[in-house]
Write a protein that holds these residues in place. Structure first.
Motif, mmCIF file in Angstrom:
data_model
loop_
_atom_site.group_PDB
_atom_site.id
_atom_site.type_symbol
_atom_site.label_atom_id
_atom_site.label_comp_id
_atom_site.label_asym_id
_atom_site.label_seq_id
_atom_site.Cartn_x
_atom_site.Cartn_y
_atom_site.Cartn_z
ATOM 1 N N TRP A 123 26.378 53.220 43.459
ATOM 2 C CA TRP A 123 25.741 53.512 42.204
ATOM 3 C C TRP A 123 26.462 53.140 40.937
ATOM 4 O O TRP A 123 27.678 53.301 41.033
ATOM 5 N N GLU A 124 25.639 52.812 39.949
ATOM 6 C CA GLU A 124 26.451 52.635 38.632
ATOM 7 C C GLU A 124 25.956 53.729 37.736
ATOM 8 O O GLU A 124 24.589 54.074 37.564
ATOM 9 N N LYS A 125 27.094 54.274 37.085
ATOM 10 C CA LYS A 125 26.631 55.360 35.883
ATOM 11 C C LYS A 125 26.357 54.674 34.491
ATOM 12 O O LYS A 125 27.232 53.850 34.254
ATOM 13 N N VAL A 126 25.247 54.827 34.037
ATOM 14 C CA VAL A 126 24.757 54.045 33.032
ATOM 15 C C VAL A 126 25.262 55.137 31.729
ATOM 16 O O VAL A 126 25.945 54.707 30.727
ATOM 17 N N SER A 127 25.019 56.319 31.852
ATOM 18 C CA SER A 127 25.584 57.470 30.899
ATOM 19 C C SER A 127 25.594 58.724 31.490
ATOM 20 O O SER A 127 25.193 59.171 32.680
ATOM 21 N N GLY A 128 26.313 59.675 30.756
ATOM 22 C CA GLY A 128 26.340 61.161 31.135
ATOM 23 C C GLY A 128 26.728 62.068 30.117
ATOM 24 O O GLY A 128 27.518 61.563 28.994
ATOM 25 N N GLU A 129 26.099 63.266 30.114
ATOM 26 C CA GLU A 129 26.338 64.076 29.247
ATOM 27 C C GLU A 129 26.223 65.608 29.416
ATOM 28 O O GLU A 129 25.744 65.972 30.506
ATOM 29 N N THR A 130 26.452 66.488 28.739
ATOM 30 C CA THR A 130 26.434 68.066 28.812
ATOM 31 C C THR A 130 25.178 68.292 28.019
ATOM 32 O O THR A 130 25.342 68.007 26.740
ATOM 33 N N VAL A 131 24.232 69.134 28.361
ATOM 34 C CA VAL A 131 23.323 69.543 27.468
ATOM 35 C C VAL A 131 23.426 71.068 27.393
ATOM 36 O O VAL A 131 23.202 72.026 28.141
ATOM 37 N N TYR A 132 23.589 71.308 25.993
ATOM 38 C CA TYR A 132 23.776 72.734 25.808
ATOM 39 C C TYR A 132 22.495 73.672 26.188
ATOM 40 O O TYR A 132 21.416 73.353 25.625
ATOM 41 N N SER A 133 22.482 74.699 26.790
ATOM 42 C CA SER A 133 21.431 75.526 27.054
ATOM 43 C C SER A 133 21.376 76.720 26.304
ATOM 44 O O SER A 133 20.573 77.529 26.644
ATOM 45 N N GLY A 134 22.180 77.180 25.692
ATOM 46 C CA GLY A 134 22.231 78.301 24.662
ATOM 47 C C GLY A 134 22.233 79.468 25.473
ATOM 48 O O GLY A 134 22.873 79.745 26.383
ATOM 49 N N ALA A 135 21.094 80.541 25.171
ATOM 50 C CA ALA A 135 21.173 81.696 25.555
ATOM 51 C C ALA A 135 20.379 81.683 26.955
ATOM 52 O O ALA A 135 20.556 82.741 27.744
ATOM 53 N N LEU A 136 19.899 80.491 27.224
ATOM 54 C CA LEU A 136 18.957 80.669 28.646
ATOM 55 C C LEU A 136 20.006 80.776 29.936
ATOM 56 O O LEU A 136 19.384 81.146 30.933
ATOM 57 N N SER A 137 21.240 80.359 29.947
ATOM 58 C CA SER A 137 22.058 80.284 30.960
ATOM 59 C C SER A 137 23.585 80.451 30.584
ATOM 60 O O SER A 137 23.901 80.186 29.655
ATOM 61 N N ASP A 138 24.395 80.862 31.578
ATOM 62 C CA ASP A 138 25.890 80.807 31.307
ATOM 63 C C ASP A 138 26.377 79.639 31.698
ATOM 64 O O ASP A 138 27.667 79.282 31.637
ATOM 65 N N HIS A 139 25.428 78.760 32.200
ATOM 66 C CA HIS A 139 25.937 77.109 32.465
ATOM 67 C C HIS A 139 24.993 76.302 31.672
ATOM 68 O O HIS A 139 23.829 76.533 31.409
ATOM 69 N N ASN A 140 25.644 75.184 31.213
ATOM 70 C CA ASN A 140 25.029 74.310 30.509
ATOM 71 C C ASN A 140 24.502 73.119 31.460
ATOM 72 O O ASN A 140 24.988 73.250 32.663
ATOM 73 N N ALA A 141 23.601 72.320 31.149
ATOM 74 C CA ALA A 141 23.007 71.564 32.290
ATOM 75 C C ALA A 141 23.990 70.188 32.055
ATOM 76 O O ALA A 141 24.399 69.815 31.128
ATOM 77 N N VAL A 142 24.058 69.375 33.406
ATOM 78 C CA VAL A 142 24.793 68.193 33.014
ATOM 79 C C VAL A 142 23.578 67.228 33.522
ATOM 80 O O VAL A 142 22.767 67.243 34.287
ATOM 81 N N LYS A 143 23.748 66.004 32.631
ATOM 82 C CA LYS A 143 22.890 65.068 32.785
ATOM 83 C C LYS A 143 23.541 63.649 33.224
ATOM 84 O O LYS A 143 24.448 63.456 32.464
ATOM 85 N N VAL A 144 23.258 62.866 34.069
ATOM 86 C CA VAL A 144 23.313 61.516 34.250
ATOM 87 C C VAL A 144 22.238 60.524 34.299
ATOM 88 O O VAL A 144 21.325 60.870 34.905
ATOM 89 N N VAL A 145 22.493 59.183 33.733
ATOM 90 C CA VAL A 145 21.633 58.348 33.878
ATOM 91 C C VAL A 145 22.235 57.444 34.943
ATOM 92 O O VAL A 145 23.365 56.717 34.714
ATOM 93 N N LEU A 146 21.477 57.128 35.977
ATOM 94 C CA LEU A 146 22.185 56.188 37.279
ATOM 95 C C LEU A 146 21.367 55.126 37.520
ATOM 96 O O LEU A 146 20.069 54.898 37.266
ATOM 97 N N LYS A 147 22.047 54.005 38.097
ATOM 98 C CA LYS A 147 21.353 52.851 38.561
ATOM 99 C C LYS A 147 22.020 52.381 39.753
ATOM 100 O O LYS A 147 23.002 52.306 39.921
ATOM 101 N N LEU A 148 20.949 52.052 40.859
ATOM 102 C CA LEU A 148 21.496 51.555 42.159
ATOM 103 C C LEU A 148 21.904 50.138 42.204
ATOM 104 O O LEU A 148 21.190 49.225 41.209
ATOM 105 N N LYS A 149 22.990 49.778 42.735
ATOM 106 C CA LYS A 149 23.551 48.659 42.432
ATOM 107 C C LYS A 149 22.961 47.675 43.598
ATOM 108 O O LYS A 149 22.241 48.149 44.447
#
Length: 271
Positions: free
Chosen positions: A245-271
């Motif tokens: 896999w190739e990682k195009v991008s990655g980021e942490t998405v702030y979830s505020g009061a909804l959870s004690d964890h933020n979401a993690v997000k990646v955009v991936l591409k199959l080689k």
């Protein structure tokens, strides 16, 4: 001995558009904390999950993995996975860790595209009170097996790569124990690598989830066979086999009061 669990809620979703295509995919992992929203002094169970639906819609994810998912319990009053899947327009699979208050507790895989097959298993576990107990282990047994029962599961997803061609990918999800000792934690990593066949997957594969550790040799069963495509705190996304896999991008998405964890997000591409 590992105990396999049958399909609990397989492929609940809306109609699949054959014209859709995915040259690259967006994957989101999030520990949802059982829909318990912070209220300033603690947490309050949210019966109306609209904020969670809108948060996940905002990530524009094609595939979502969720931890600490409670559904159908007496305090919930209804089955949340089907509602979430319907409102997101996605197919869904529930990975049961243990029964809870007339419902279930575990993990969820959501996909914009159809699931061809799904499977899950319980990680090795013993409770000091014996069979049929799943939470609040004592200190000695927690060191070996963890504080409560954990699981791992996967879905084989039909990923469209053009208007006329599709590929199958395997997406696995897990949530490892936060109180277990080092030896026990390593064994959990060995099991989550073995059950979805991540060392030699039949299809390009991903595993995501709250693994309750950020780094270290305890993770060798996974890091030796795959690529870490994103990490925030203890929330990981790995791809398999290495280099697939190739990682195009990655980021942490702030979830505020909804959870004690933020979401993690990646955009991936199959080689």
């Amino acid at each position: 001995m590992l105990r396999k669990i049958g399909l609990f809620a397989v492929c609940a979703g809306l109609l699949f558009s054959a014209a859709a295509s995915a040259q690259q995919i967006t994957v989101v992992d999030w520990n949802i904390r059982s829909f318990e929203k912070s209220n300033g002094s603690g947490q309050t169970l949210v019966e109306d999950i609209t904020e969670y639906v809108e948060f996940l819609k905002g990530t524009q994810a094609d595939i979502i993995t969720l931890n600490e998912f409670e559904t159908g319990t007496s305090r919930m009053g209804k089955e949340k996975m089907a509602e979430l899947a319907s409102r997101l327009g996605m197919f869904a699979y529930f990975i049961k860790s243990y029964p809870k208050d007339e419902g279930f507790y575990g993990n969820v895989i959501l996909s914009r595209w159809p699931m061809l097959g799904c499977a899950s298993t319980l990680l090795p576990y013993q409770h000091y009170k014996g069979e049929g107990n799943y939470q609040w282990n004592n200190n000695e047994m927690t060191e070996i097996y963890g504080a409560d029962q954990r699981s791992v599961g996967y879905a084989d997803i039909l990923l469209p790569v053009s208007d006329t061609e599709s590929r199958v990918i395997r997406v696995a999800c897990t949530h490892l124990d936060h109180e277990i000792g080092t030896d026990g934690h390593r064994k959990q990593f060995e099991e989550i690598a073995k059950f979805p066949s991540l060392a030699n997957p039949p299809y390009p594969a991903l595993i995501a989830g709250d693994m309750n550790v950020s780094s270290g040799s305890v993770m060798d069963p996974i890091t030796n066979i795959g690529d870490q495509v994103y990490l925030n705190w203890v929330d990981h996304i790995f791809s398999f086999p290495k280099g697939a896999w190739e990682k195009v991008s990655g980021e942490t998405v702030y979830s505020g009061a909804l959870s004690d964890h933020n979401a993690v997000k990646v955009v991936l591409k199959l080689k």
